[in-house]
Design a protein around this motif. Sequence first.
Motif, PDB file in Angstrom:
ATOM      1  N   GLY A 148      -3.835 -41.541 -35.167  1.00  0.00           N
ATOM      2  CA  GLY A 148      -3.957 -42.133 -36.589  1.00  0.00           C
ATOM      3  C   GLY A 148      -2.588 -42.789 -36.982  1.00  0.00           C
ATOM      4  N   THR A 149      -1.401 -42.623 -36.436  1.00  0.00           N
ATOM      5  CA  THR A 149      -0.399 -43.169 -36.971  1.00  0.00           C
ATOM      6  C   THR A 149      -0.439 -44.581 -36.422  1.00  0.00           C
ATOM      7  N   TYR A 150      -0.587 -44.780 -35.291  1.00  0.00           N
ATOM      8  CA  TYR A 150      -1.080 -46.088 -34.713  1.00  0.00           C
ATOM      9  C   TYR A 150      -1.896 -46.969 -35.761  1.00  0.00           C
ATOM     10  N   PHE A 151      -3.036 -46.745 -36.297  1.00  0.00           N
ATOM     11  CA  PHE A 151      -3.608 -47.655 -36.875  1.00  0.00           C
ATOM     12  C   PHE A 151      -3.028 -47.442 -38.390  1.00  0.00           C
ATOM     13  N   THR A 152      -2.677 -46.459 -38.959  1.00  0.00           N
ATOM     14  CA  THR A 152      -1.907 -46.634 -40.147  1.00  0.00           C
ATOM     15  C   THR A 152      -0.907 -47.721 -40.375  1.00  0.00           C
ATOM     16  N   ILE A 153       0.136 -47.544 -39.201  1.00  0.00           N
ATOM     17  CA  ILE A 153       1.263 -48.436 -39.276  1.00  0.00           C
ATOM     18  C   ILE A 153       0.718 -49.929 -38.901  1.00  0.00           C
ATOM     19  N   LEU A 154      -0.512 -49.961 -38.130  1.00  0.00           N
ATOM     20  CA  LEU A 154      -1.040 -51.500 -37.778  1.00  0.00           C
ATOM     21  C   LEU A 154      -1.199 -52.132 -39.103  1.00  0.00           C
ATOM     22  N   PHE A 155      -2.196 -51.299 -39.897  1.00  0.00           N
ATOM     23  CA  PHE A 155      -2.814 -51.939 -41.252  1.00  0.00           C
ATOM     24  C   PHE A 155      -1.731 -52.165 -42.118  1.00  0.00           C
ATOM     25  N   ALA A 156      -0.811 -51.053 -42.233  1.00  0.00           N
ATOM     26  CA  ALA A 156       0.544 -51.417 -43.169  1.00  0.00           C
ATOM     27  C   ALA A 156       1.191 -52.565 -42.890  1.00  0.00           C
ATOM     28  N   MET A 157       1.724 -52.864 -41.600  1.00  0.00           N
ATOM     29  CA  MET A 157       2.313 -53.966 -41.141  1.00  0.00           C
ATOM     30  C   MET A 157       1.492 -55.248 -41.346  1.00  0.00           C
ATOM     31  N   HIS A 158       0.149 -55.196 -41.186  1.00  0.00           N
ATOM     32  CA  HIS A 158      -0.481 -56.583 -41.433  1.00  0.00           C
ATOM     33  C   HIS A 158      -1.183 -56.793 -42.890  1.00  0.00           C
ATOM     34  N   SER A 159      -0.408 -55.836 -43.771  1.00  0.00           N
ATOM     35  CA  SER A 159      -0.998 -56.077 -45.332  1.00  0.00           C
ATOM     36  C   SER A 159      -0.130 -57.077 -45.779  1.00  0.00           C
ATOM     37  N   SER A 160      -0.526 -57.351 -47.167  1.00  0.00           N
ATOM     38  CA  SER A 160       0.056 -58.505 -47.801  1.00  0.00           C
ATOM     39  C   SER A 160       1.344 -57.976 -48.404  1.00  0.00           C
ATOM     40  N   ILE A 161       1.608 -56.817 -48.630  1.00  0.00           N
ATOM     41  CA  ILE A 161       2.347 -56.248 -49.304  1.00  0.00           C
ATOM     42  C   ILE A 161       3.970 -56.379 -48.690  1.00  0.00           C
ATOM     43  N   LEU A 162       4.004 -56.078 -47.402  1.00  0.00           N
ATOM     44  CA  LEU A 162       5.041 -56.352 -46.562  1.00  0.00           C
ATOM     45  C   LEU A 162       5.019 -57.526 -46.163  1.00  0.00           C
ATOM     46  N   PHE A 163       4.097 -58.692 -46.207  1.00  0.00           N
ATOM     47  CA  PHE A 163       4.432 -59.910 -45.865  1.00  0.00           C
ATOM     48  C   PHE A 163       4.961 -60.860 -47.145  1.00  0.00           C
ATOM     49  N   ASN A 164       4.595 -60.083 -48.291  1.00  0.00           N
ATOM     50  CA  ASN A 164       5.162 -60.924 -49.383  1.00  0.00           C
ATOM     51  C   ASN A 164       6.701 -60.631 -49.370  1.00  0.00           C
ATOM     52  N   ILE A 165       7.067 -59.383 -48.999  1.00  0.00           N
ATOM     53  CA  ILE A 165       8.411 -59.121 -48.906  1.00  0.00           C
ATOM     54  C   ILE A 165       9.292 -59.773 -47.803  1.00  0.00           C
ATOM     55  N   PHE A 166       8.785 -59.730 -46.699  1.00  0.00           N
ATOM     56  CA  PHE A 166       9.482 -60.483 -45.547  1.00  0.00           C
ATOM     57  C   PHE A 166       8.417 -61.475 -44.698  1.00  0.00           C
ATOM     58  N   PRO A 167       8.194 -62.591 -45.180  1.00  0.00           N
ATOM     59  CA  PRO A 167       7.380 -63.417 -44.525  1.00  0.00           C
ATOM     60  C   PRO A 167       7.555 -63.544 -43.072  1.00  0.00           C
ATOM     61  N   LYS A 168       8.738 -63.829 -42.740  1.00  0.00           N
ATOM     62  CA  LYS A 168       9.045 -64.335 -41.393  1.00  0.00           C
ATOM     63  C   LYS A 168       8.885 -63.045 -40.463  1.00  0.00           C
ATOM     64  N   GLN A 169       9.211 -61.804 -40.889  1.00  0.00           N
ATOM     65  CA  GLN A 169       9.101 -60.786 -40.150  1.00  0.00           C
ATOM     66  C   GLN A 169       7.739 -60.064 -39.839  1.00  0.00           C
ATOM     67  N   PHE A 170       6.945 -60.054 -40.809  1.00  0.00           N
ATOM     68  CA  PHE A 170       5.580 -59.527 -40.928  1.00  0.00           C
ATOM     69  C   PHE A 170       4.540 -60.714 -41.028  1.00  0.00           C
ATOM     70  N   HIS A 171       4.557 -61.589 -39.893  1.00  0.00           N
ATOM     71  CA  HIS A 171       3.778 -62.697 -40.064  1.00  0.00           C
ATOM     72  C   HIS A 171       2.315 -62.414 -39.507  1.00  0.00           C
ATOM     73  N   PHE A 172       1.950 -61.093 -38.921  1.00  0.00           N
ATOM     74  CA  PHE A 172       0.802 -60.664 -38.734  1.00  0.00           C
ATOM     75  C   PHE A 172      -0.185 -60.637 -39.690  1.00  0.00           C
ATOM     76  N   LEU A 173      -0.199 -61.222 -40.770  1.00  0.00           N
ATOM     77  CA  LEU A 173      -0.863 -60.718 -41.949  1.00  0.00           C
ATOM     78  C   LEU A 173      -2.334 -61.228 -41.943  1.00  0.00           C
ATOM     79  N   GLY A 174      -3.034 -60.100 -42.290  1.00  0.00           N
ATOM     80  CA  GLY A 174      -4.564 -60.074 -41.901  1.00  0.00           C
ATOM     81  C   GLY A 174      -5.416 -59.825 -40.529  1.00  0.00           C
ATOM     82  N   SER A 175      -4.109 -59.795 -39.655  1.00  0.00           N
ATOM     83  CA  SER A 175      -4.757 -59.765 -38.253  1.00  0.00           C
ATOM     84  C   SER A 175      -5.528 -58.248 -38.115  1.00  0.00           C
ATOM     85  N   ALA A 176      -4.947 -57.336 -38.426  1.00  0.00           N
ATOM     86  CA  ALA A 176      -5.721 -56.067 -38.298  1.00  0.00           C
ATOM     87  C   ALA A 176      -7.058 -56.213 -38.959  1.00  0.00           C
TER      88      ALA A 176
END
Lengths: 369, 306
Positions: B212-240
């Motif tokens: 469950g943690t894997y899927f939670t973190i996966l969706f969290a890191m591929h969300s637009s919230i984190l992308f908007n803060i650090f675009p270069k780090q979380f560039h997997f936006l939308g993949s999950a």
Amino acid sequence: MMASSYSAKEEDGHHSGPAGLGGAAIRNRKPDNTAFKQQRLPAWQPILTAGTVLPAFFIIGLIFIPIGVGLYVTSSNIRELEIDYTGTDLSSPCFTCSQSFSWNSSTPCRCVLFFSLDQPFESNVFMYYGLSNFYQNHRRYVKSRDDSQLNGDERSLKEPSKECEPYRTNENKPIAPCGAIANSMFNDTLDLFYIDPNGTKTQIPFIKKGIAWWTDKHVKFRNPGGSNLNLTAVFKDTAKPVNWHKAVYELDTDSENNGFINEDFIVWMRTAALPTFRKLYRIIQKKNNMTPTLPRGNYSLEVTYNYPVRSFEGRKRVIFSTISWMGGKNPFLGIAYMTVGSICFFLGVVLLFIHHKYGNRNNGSDIPS
Amino acid sequence: CFSSSAAAHIGVGISGQEGIQAVLASDYSFSQFRFLQRLLLVHGRWSYLRMCRFLCYFFYKNFAFTMVHFWFGFFCGFSAQTVYDQYFITLYNIVYTSLPVLAMGLFDQDVPEQRSLEYPKLYEPGQLNLLFNKREFFICIAQGIYTSVVLFFIPYGVLSHATQSNGVPLADYQTFAVTTATALVIVVSVQIALDTGYWTAINHFFIWGSLGTYFTILFAMHSSILFNIFPKQFHFLGSAHNTLGQPVVWLTIALATVICIAPVLAFRFLKLDLKPQLSDTVRYTQLVLQKKQKPCGRVGRGVGGG
């Protein structure tokens, strides 16, 4: 928890420090008699018996084989046509274009390929361009981009990331968009014409929007300057990528498809995982339920041959394909499911046979001492 | 006297009225000589079993994880491009796969303690180094390599020609990364589920929780919230969202899981059926006994003690 509540158990002969001194001063070192500490937690203990394993194999076999058949049949019903137009053979129409290439030529080279369809293509037809031997998954290539710049950040527009080197600046001006991925963008133009039986050519209309991921188009890639629609002004003091003919703000006259949010550009920036890949180029929408989208007959494909692949022995091709719920033509999945299902079923039969003949039917009473 | 405990593999000291010098020089100490029986036959044996299973699984999951990059090297010009997202690589060993194997290493029991004391011959595998030796080590490694082959080539075979139902190809790097990573986490979780022989509530919590943690973190890191803060780090936006919403991807993951796990299942079943060890037989009879006692136990609980 007071230790003194356990100190009364003297039957184990437990001595705890100075004997005889009762009361709260004695530190009882006996471990707590809880299920956790005495390793008596209630637990499920599974065993691999014939009653669980053999039905599992049969069930997997019985589920996988129909899925495989369904996938294979769906895939077989999809129409796909692939035309290689690299032009390495002398007989190919694009031979002259592939040989004579220079970056500075202002007159583009054109070649025409003729093909015919024996079966009509129903419903939406998707047109892809495919490249071979092009390593978009090379590590140095993959990191050669600036996602902040592509997201419309003003500071990154003027100072692109160092990862973009050597495609970061050109003649002291920052390159927008920077990096090797953007620089190598595919820029062939492909036009499709239907040739009537009496010889008239009609161009087939393409749709060039809706080919990129929604999140890419609306969140990841944003033009700098916010809502300023004058992209020429926004991108002044930046240089275009070295290998591009047009600047990024000249990619399309439609302001919603211009600049960084140009869908062809976005599709190219989504790097492929493997050296042979295809990317969505255009969509041919179905007209109505009566006429097929691409009827039977002769067609001509007019290629504006801009993209050189000879230097790395790559190949270029165009693919027309229809789509189903599982995507395009992909027989691998169907065949793999049928194979694995059959093997599982066969393995179940073999295991059943072995268990029957040689298995240890242990009824629980004969444990060797 | 106490130099012998320093020279031995394990030194056991008995704390008594003659002082605690032996205790200070030993690895384990207790107060009565009779506790030695439990130390060896119950705790020592369980400890050996847990360590061996832990080690084998640990090598397996890391080989399955890492060797995928070796196969990918043939297709990326050997440029050391990673198959997975950078954050997945960081979190794989720390968050996604550490707790289940830790729980197995702490709580696993093959036979209960009463049976361990009843059948001292169960102690023999430890003496003969049967559960983790060179042969077992190579089997663990081979299983890890086989898993890595499946985890790379099945997504390779499927995704290289796959498209979504809206026509967009699935052959891009981020989809490939998410598919392979998800398949890997699921396969190693199923493997630890097969390895765990004693499922306490904690094991359940850790295994399902890690998934469950894997899927939670996966969706969290591929969300637009984190992308908007650090675009270069979380560039997997939308993949999950894009990848895991495709039926083809889930079919691929299911296929890879079955191909990885079915041989293990078959092999272990055959081993249990044709050449059961003493611990297997004792465990089986113990569980058959428990099942028979269950309906009687409910009636007789008020009557005699345990």
